[in-house]
Design a protein around this motif. Structure first.
Motif, PDB file in Angstrom:
ATOM      1  N   GLN A 188       0.935  -1.166   0.055  1.00 31.26           N
ATOM      2  CA  GLN A 188      -0.074  -0.026  -0.076  1.00 31.26           C
ATOM      3  C   GLN A 188       0.933   1.378   0.095  1.00 31.26           C
ATOM      4  O   GLN A 188       1.445   1.487   0.871  1.00 31.26           O
ATOM      5  N   PRO A 193      -7.834   2.868  -3.222  1.00 35.12           N
ATOM      6  CA  PRO A 193      -8.338   1.522  -2.768  1.00 35.12           C
ATOM      7  C   PRO A 193      -8.859   0.605  -3.834  1.00 35.12           C
ATOM      8  O   PRO A 193      -8.722  -0.502  -3.763  1.00 35.12           O
ATOM      9  N   GLN A 194      -9.291   1.330  -4.912  1.00 34.23           N
ATOM     10  CA  GLN A 194      -9.921   0.410  -5.916  1.00 34.23           C
ATOM     11  C   GLN A 194      -8.867  -0.176  -6.863  1.00 34.23           C
ATOM     12  O   GLN A 194      -8.997  -1.405  -7.461  1.00 34.23           O
ATOM     13  N   LEU A 196      -6.052  -1.177  -5.539  1.00 34.54           N
ATOM     14  CA  LEU A 196      -5.412  -2.212  -4.829  1.00 34.54           C
ATOM     15  C   LEU A 196      -6.369  -3.565  -4.714  1.00 34.54           C
ATOM     16  O   LEU A 196      -5.996  -4.849  -5.074  1.00 34.54           O
ATOM     17  N   GLN A 197      -7.549  -3.324  -4.580  1.00 34.98           N
ATOM     18  CA  GLN A 197      -8.770  -4.282  -4.821  1.00 34.98           C
ATOM     19  C   GLN A 197      -8.788  -4.806  -6.093  1.00 34.98           C
ATOM     20  O   GLN A 197      -8.923  -6.255  -6.249  1.00 34.98           O
ATOM     21  N   ALA A 198      -8.622  -4.336  -7.277  1.00 32.47           N
ATOM     22  CA  ALA A 198      -8.651  -4.744  -8.521  1.00 32.47           C
ATOM     23  C   ALA A 198      -7.430  -5.659  -8.607  1.00 32.47           C
ATOM     24  O   ALA A 198      -7.497  -6.711  -9.504  1.00 32.47           O
ATOM     25  N   ILE A 200      -5.832  -7.390  -6.355  1.00 39.09           N
ATOM     26  CA  ILE A 200      -5.691  -8.636  -5.435  1.00 39.09           C
ATOM     27  C   ILE A 200      -6.803  -9.511  -6.148  1.00 39.09           C
ATOM     28  O   ILE A 200      -6.523 -10.832  -6.414  1.00 39.09           O
ATOM     29  N   GLU A 201      -8.035  -8.930  -6.694  1.00 41.68           N
ATOM     30  CA  GLU A 201      -9.019  -9.791  -7.421  1.00 41.68           C
ATOM     31  C   GLU A 201      -8.471 -10.295  -8.745  1.00 41.68           C
ATOM     32  O   GLU A 201      -8.850 -11.544  -9.088  1.00 41.68           O
ATOM     33  N   ASP A 301     -11.085  -5.584   4.261  1.00 42.02           N
ATOM     34  CA  ASP A 301     -11.358  -4.755   3.025  1.00 42.02           C
ATOM     35  C   ASP A 301     -10.822  -5.513   1.783  1.00 42.02           C
ATOM     36  O   ASP A 301     -11.425  -5.801   0.924  1.00 42.02           O
ATOM     37  N   TYR A 302      -9.542  -5.959   2.013  1.00 41.41           N
ATOM     38  CA  TYR A 302      -8.942  -6.462   0.740  1.00 41.41           C
ATOM     39  C   TYR A 302      -8.858  -8.194   0.810  1.00 41.41           C
ATOM     40  O   TYR A 302      -8.245  -9.016   0.179  1.00 41.41           O
ATOM     41  N   ASN A 303      -9.336  -8.967   1.890  1.00 39.43           N
ATOM     42  CA  ASN A 303      -9.277 -10.210   2.105  1.00 39.43           C
ATOM     43  C   ASN A 303      -7.967 -10.588   1.600  1.00 39.43           C
ATOM     44  O   ASN A 303      -7.836 -11.755   1.081  1.00 39.43           O
TER      45      ASN A 303
END
Length: 332
Positions: A188, A193-194, A196-198, A200-201, A301-303
């Protein structure tokens, strides 16, 4: 919550590289006592205020001075190195300390002059994916599959090999980690945040696409963390951190990590204050209770499977206390 450490091995004001390296050994020993999962050392070249230019050398010292905590590189920047030589180095560490060695790999080329100096006389750079495949061949002593060095074995031959991880933030690195089926480490560093989320997904979906349920995705999220016994001390550490972070990009970068007093007496320019504000989202800070809440929020949040903290604050005692406070409040 699984917690680990990433150490830059800072050289504090009025200290030297020997002091920094000795302190990192003490910090790794404390991390082991406190129950941290792993202790990694970063690779930085031409950053005068840190002593982590050769993480594999520091790793062996840490392995020799600890008993069970996993020790690793965070990471080895493969554009600079031969996979064969990296395999030899890490096989020796693994032979000496079986099942305790982590090898995290990145593709950063560092500064242009650093890249040029580390790559003199090399005719053609290898692709990062090729290097990763090479390492897997050398670690497993594979000699049956087609390869440009098919019969070559990296010595010593051993019964186990280091756990490998991929470092990165780009979509290319994310998909590569998923395609090869290795754990992924993302930092980080102020991104949205989106983003990071994208990332990881995408990593997880790529793993499932290639391996189904045979390979489980594993994500480590790294972040700077600053906390202390009280808010005044936390703010002092934050100011020193931000001064270091700003000045390492100066042409005349500092030769050491600035002290609390140096930061306190600093006459900040408007540009520096603006830069400090923009860097604020690169670090988790506050009381131990607040930091604990933020770390748990990140995990949820990011699992992610593990949080890796960067205790990059001024002073040996402050770094030790930070590790104690984070673990104490995360366990409560």
């Amino acid at each position: 919550m699984k917690l680990s450490i990433l150490d830059y091995v800072p050289i504090f004001e009025n200290r030297n590289a020997s002091d920094a390296l000795n302190h990192s050994i003490e910090l790794a020993q404390l991390a082991e006592q406190l129950g941290y999962e792993r202790y990694w050392v970063a690779e930085h070249h031409q950053v005068l205020s840190v002593a982590s230019s050769a993480p594999e050398m520091i790793m062996m010292s840490l392995l020799e001075q600890t008993n069970h905590i996993r020790i690793g590189s965070g990471g080895i920047m493969m554009p600079h190195y031969s996979p064969y030589k990296v395999a030899e180095q890490f096989k020796i560490m693994e032979a000496r300390h079986p099942k305790r060695v982590d090898l995290a790999l990145g593709r950063s080329k560092s500064y242009p002059n650093v890249f040029a100096a580390l790559n003199e006389n090399k005719n053609q750079p290898l692709q990062f994916e090729t290097q990763l495949n090479d390492l897997q061949k050398y670690f497993t002593d594979e000699v049956t599959k087609p390869h440009r060095f098919q019969t070559l074995i990296a010595t010593p031959q051993i019964d186990s090999y280091p756990d490998m991880f991929i470092l990165g933030m780009s979509e290319r690195s994310v998909k590569l980690a998923g395609r090869i089926g290795l754990p992924f480490v993302i930092a980080q560093m102020g991104q949205e945040p989106q983003q990071l989320q994208a990332a990881i997904e995408t990593y997880k979906s790529t793993i499932y696409q290639h391996y189904g349920e045979q390979v489980k995705p594993y994500v480590i999220l790294a972040t700077f963390v600053i906390t202390a016994e009280n808010q005044d001390k936390t703010n002092q550490l934050l100011n020193a951190f931000h001064l270091w972070l700003i000045r390492i990009f100066y042409a005349n970068q500092p030769k050491s990590y600035p002290s609390i007093d140096t930061a306190k007496n600093r006459q900040w320019s408007d540009r520096e204050l603006k830069k400090m504000s923009s860097n604020a989202n690169r670090v988790i800070s506050g009381s131990p209770y607040q930091v604990n809440a933020q770390l748990k929020q990140l995990k949820n949040d990011y699992n992610v499977d593990e949080i890796m903290i960067l205790p990059h604050v001024y002073g040996e005692a402050n770094r030790k206390r930070l590790l104690e406070l984070v673990m104490e409040y995360c366990e409560s």
